[in-house]
Design a protein around this motif. Sequence first.
Motif, PDB file in Angstrom:
ATOM      1  N   GLY A 121      39.425  37.941  48.726  1.00  0.00           N
ATOM      2  CA  GLY A 121      40.793  37.492  49.035  1.00  0.00           C
ATOM      3  C   GLY A 121      41.530  36.867  47.868  1.00  0.00           C
ATOM      4  O   GLY A 121      42.484  36.113  48.076  1.00  0.00           O
ATOM      5  N   ILE A 122      41.077  37.156  46.642  1.00  0.00           N
ATOM      6  CA  ILE A 122      41.652  36.483  45.468  1.00  0.00           C
ATOM      7  C   ILE A 122      42.831  37.270  44.891  1.00  0.00           C
ATOM      8  O   ILE A 122      42.661  38.415  44.468  1.00  0.00           O
ATOM      9  N   PRO A 123      44.024  36.671  44.882  1.00  0.00           N
ATOM     10  CA  PRO A 123      45.182  37.338  44.285  1.00  0.00           C
ATOM     11  C   PRO A 123      45.200  37.116  42.782  1.00  0.00           C
ATOM     12  O   PRO A 123      45.097  35.987  42.317  1.00  0.00           O
TER      13      PRO A 123
ATOM     14  N   THR B 282      39.835  34.258  54.191  1.00  0.00           N
ATOM     15  CA  THR B 282      39.087  34.804  53.060  1.00  0.00           C
ATOM     16  C   THR B 282      38.452  33.637  52.303  1.00  0.00           C
ATOM     17  O   THR B 282      38.849  32.485  52.484  1.00  0.00           O
ATOM     18  N   LEU B 283      37.514  33.987  51.421  1.00  0.00           N
ATOM     19  CA  LEU B 283      36.904  32.958  50.568  1.00  0.00           C
ATOM     20  C   LEU B 283      37.996  32.241  49.764  1.00  0.00           C
ATOM     21  O   LEU B 283      37.972  31.013  49.622  1.00  0.00           O
ATOM     22  N   PHE B 284      38.957  32.996  49.282  1.00  0.00           N
ATOM     23  CA  PHE B 284      40.051  32.423  48.485  1.00  0.00           C
ATOM     24  C   PHE B 284      40.812  31.357  49.269  1.00  0.00           C
ATOM     25  O   PHE B 284      41.088  30.277  48.761  1.00  0.00           O
TER      26      PHE B 284
ATOM     27  N   VAL C 254      39.420  41.479  45.562  1.00  0.00           N
ATOM     28  CA  VAL C 254      40.091  41.744  46.837  1.00  0.00           C
ATOM     29  C   VAL C 254      39.175  41.368  48.018  1.00  0.00           C
ATOM     30  O   VAL C 254      39.632  40.765  48.988  1.00  0.00           O
ATOM     31  N   ALA C 255      37.885  41.685  47.906  1.00  0.00           N
ATOM     32  CA  ALA C 255      36.949  41.377  49.003  1.00  0.00           C
ATOM     33  C   ALA C 255      36.926  39.882  49.299  1.00  0.00           C
ATOM     34  O   ALA C 255      36.810  39.464  50.447  1.00  0.00           O
TER      35      ALA C 255
ATOM     36  N   ASP D  55      48.621  42.384  50.602  1.00  0.00           N
ATOM     37  CA  ASP D  55      47.954  43.541  50.011  1.00  0.00           C
ATOM     38  C   ASP D  55      49.024  44.460  49.424  1.00  0.00           C
ATOM     39  O   ASP D  55      49.935  44.883  50.138  1.00  0.00           O
TER      40      ASP D  55
ATOM     41  N   THR E  24      48.697  47.453  48.452  1.00  0.00           N
ATOM     42  CA  THR E  24      48.294  48.829  48.824  1.00  0.00           C
ATOM     43  C   THR E  24      47.796  49.675  47.648  1.00  0.00           C
ATOM     44  O   THR E  24      47.411  50.816  47.838  1.00  0.00           O
TER      45      THR E  24
ATOM     46  N   THR F 117      46.642  39.051  53.980  1.00  0.00           N
ATOM     47  CA  THR F 117      45.283  38.548  54.199  1.00  0.00           C
ATOM     48  C   THR F 117      45.311  37.042  54.427  1.00  0.00           C
ATOM     49  O   THR F 117      44.320  36.462  54.842  1.00  0.00           O
TER      50      THR F 117
ATOM     51  N   GLY G  14      45.478  48.344  45.349  1.00  0.00           N
ATOM     52  CA  GLY G  14      44.270  47.750  44.797  1.00  0.00           C
ATOM     53  C   GLY G  14      44.306  46.271  44.486  1.00  0.00           C
ATOM     54  O   GLY G  14      43.330  45.728  43.963  1.00  0.00           O
ATOM     55  N   ASN G  15      45.414  45.589  44.820  1.00  0.00           N
ATOM     56  CA  ASN G  15      45.513  44.167  44.446  1.00  0.00           C
ATOM     57  C   ASN G  15      46.043  43.307  45.576  1.00  0.00           C
ATOM     58  O   ASN G  15      46.757  43.785  46.456  1.00  0.00           O
ATOM     59  N   LEU G  16      45.716  42.041  45.478  1.00  0.00           N
ATOM     60  CA  LEU G  16      46.348  41.052  46.354  1.00  0.00           C
ATOM     61  C   LEU G  16      47.370  40.267  45.527  1.00  0.00           C
ATOM     62  O   LEU G  16      47.165  40.014  44.341  1.00  0.00           O
TER      63      LEU G  16
ATOM     64  N   VAL H 178      49.290  35.482  51.162  1.00  0.00           N
ATOM     65  CA  VAL H 178      48.686  36.504  50.303  1.00  0.00           C
ATOM     66  C   VAL H 178      48.839  37.866  50.967  1.00  0.00           C
ATOM     67  O   VAL H 178      48.515  38.026  52.147  1.00  0.00           O
TER      68      VAL H 178
ATOM     69  N   ARG I 136      38.995  46.463  53.056  1.00  0.00           N
ATOM     70  CA  ARG I 136      38.442  45.982  51.788  1.00  0.00           C
ATOM     71  C   ARG I 136      38.294  44.470  51.767  1.00  0.00           C
ATOM     72  O   ARG I 136      37.886  43.889  50.780  1.00  0.00           O
ATOM     73  N   PHE I 137      38.664  43.806  52.882  1.00  0.00           N
ATOM     74  CA  PHE I 137      38.677  42.343  52.896  1.00  0.00           C
ATOM     75  C   PHE I 137      37.557  41.782  53.756  1.00  0.00           C
ATOM     76  O   PHE I 137      37.131  42.388  54.726  1.00  0.00           O
ATOM     77  N   LYS I 138      37.122  40.570  53.393  1.00  0.00           N
ATOM     78  CA  LYS I 138      36.095  39.887  54.179  1.00  0.00           C
ATOM     79  C   LYS I 138      36.692  38.589  54.716  1.00  0.00           C
ATOM     80  O   LYS I 138      37.192  37.763  53.944  1.00  0.00           O
ATOM     81  N   PHE I 139      36.626  38.421  56.031  1.00  0.00           N
ATOM     82  CA  PHE I 139      37.190  37.233  56.679  1.00  0.00           C
ATOM     83  C   PHE I 139      36.076  36.419  57.342  1.00  0.00           C
ATOM     84  O   PHE I 139      35.101  36.978  57.840  1.00  0.00           O
TER      85      PHE I 139
ATOM     86  N   GLN J 230      49.911  36.798  45.631  1.00  0.00           N
ATOM     87  CA  GLN J 230      50.224  35.542  46.320  1.00  0.00           C
ATOM     88  C   GLN J 230      51.720  35.227  46.181  1.00  0.00           C
ATOM     89  O   GLN J 230      52.275  35.292  45.090  1.00  0.00           O
TER      90      GLN J 230
ATOM     91  N   LYS K  79      34.011  42.236  57.915  1.00  0.00           N
ATOM     92  CA  LYS K  79      34.652  43.102  56.914  1.00  0.00           C
ATOM     93  C   LYS K  79      35.772  43.851  57.604  1.00  0.00           C
ATOM     94  O   LYS K  79      35.553  44.478  58.637  1.00  0.00           O
TER      95      LYS K  79
END
Lengths: 114, 133
Positions: free
Chosen positions: B74-76, A29-31, B71-72, B115, B117, B100, B119-121, B113, A70-73, B123, A67
Amino acid sequence: MKVVDIYRAIADSTRRTILDELCEQNDQTLFEICARLTNNHGLGLSRQAVSQHLETLESAGLVKSRKEGRFKFHQIDSTPLDEITARWPADASRSSPDASRTTKRASTETEEQS
Amino acid sequence: MKINWTSIFVTDQQKALDFYTDKLGFVLKHDIDMGGPRWLTVVSSEEPDGVEIVLEPNSHPAVVPFTEALVADGIPMNQFAVDDVEAEYERLSSLGVTFTQEPTTMGPITTAVLDDTVGNLIQLVHQDEGAQG
């Protein structure tokens, strides 16, 4: 989006580091990419800056994103780099500088000009 | 002034309670009927008198685009300390939890990290033995 050639894409050391990290672990992920740049390389870039580097790499075809739910890798795709070895093959430098090489080189140049 | 509560926005309170207790292993602290949404909190079983997490409904319209964008990428938004990220990764994966980011050592810390389930990630973090600050 403007298409970036591979030479410009890999001319930047941060972008080469991103490719190194994607080789280490694909599907990030970007993170995760940001965290790796910060923690492994001391590169405290903003997420926006990293995002722009990724766009440049994607434009050159060196990074693909996917995609998944909900995640982008992000993944590395080094296929475009084949152009480099195809253009400057290793065997060209290994063979001895004799007449055959000169001939071969001359014919390649002619092809490129045509 | 003390930090007693912190909130996590969740898409579904019951589903959140199930995940945070059954999977992560937190325990229910408060479940108060507010005539619709519940005032629902969990605590760490290791610190029953510690900080409570409020599992807050995500009903405000600003919350969904905000959490989805994080979330898209990948940020927790939240981090929990564990003794061993690798061991938690194995335990939670076997319970069907999606990660993720697999356990990764970066300098003095190891992180992963997951999920939640709802709506959040999240860490998970541990500091490697012998690492300074």
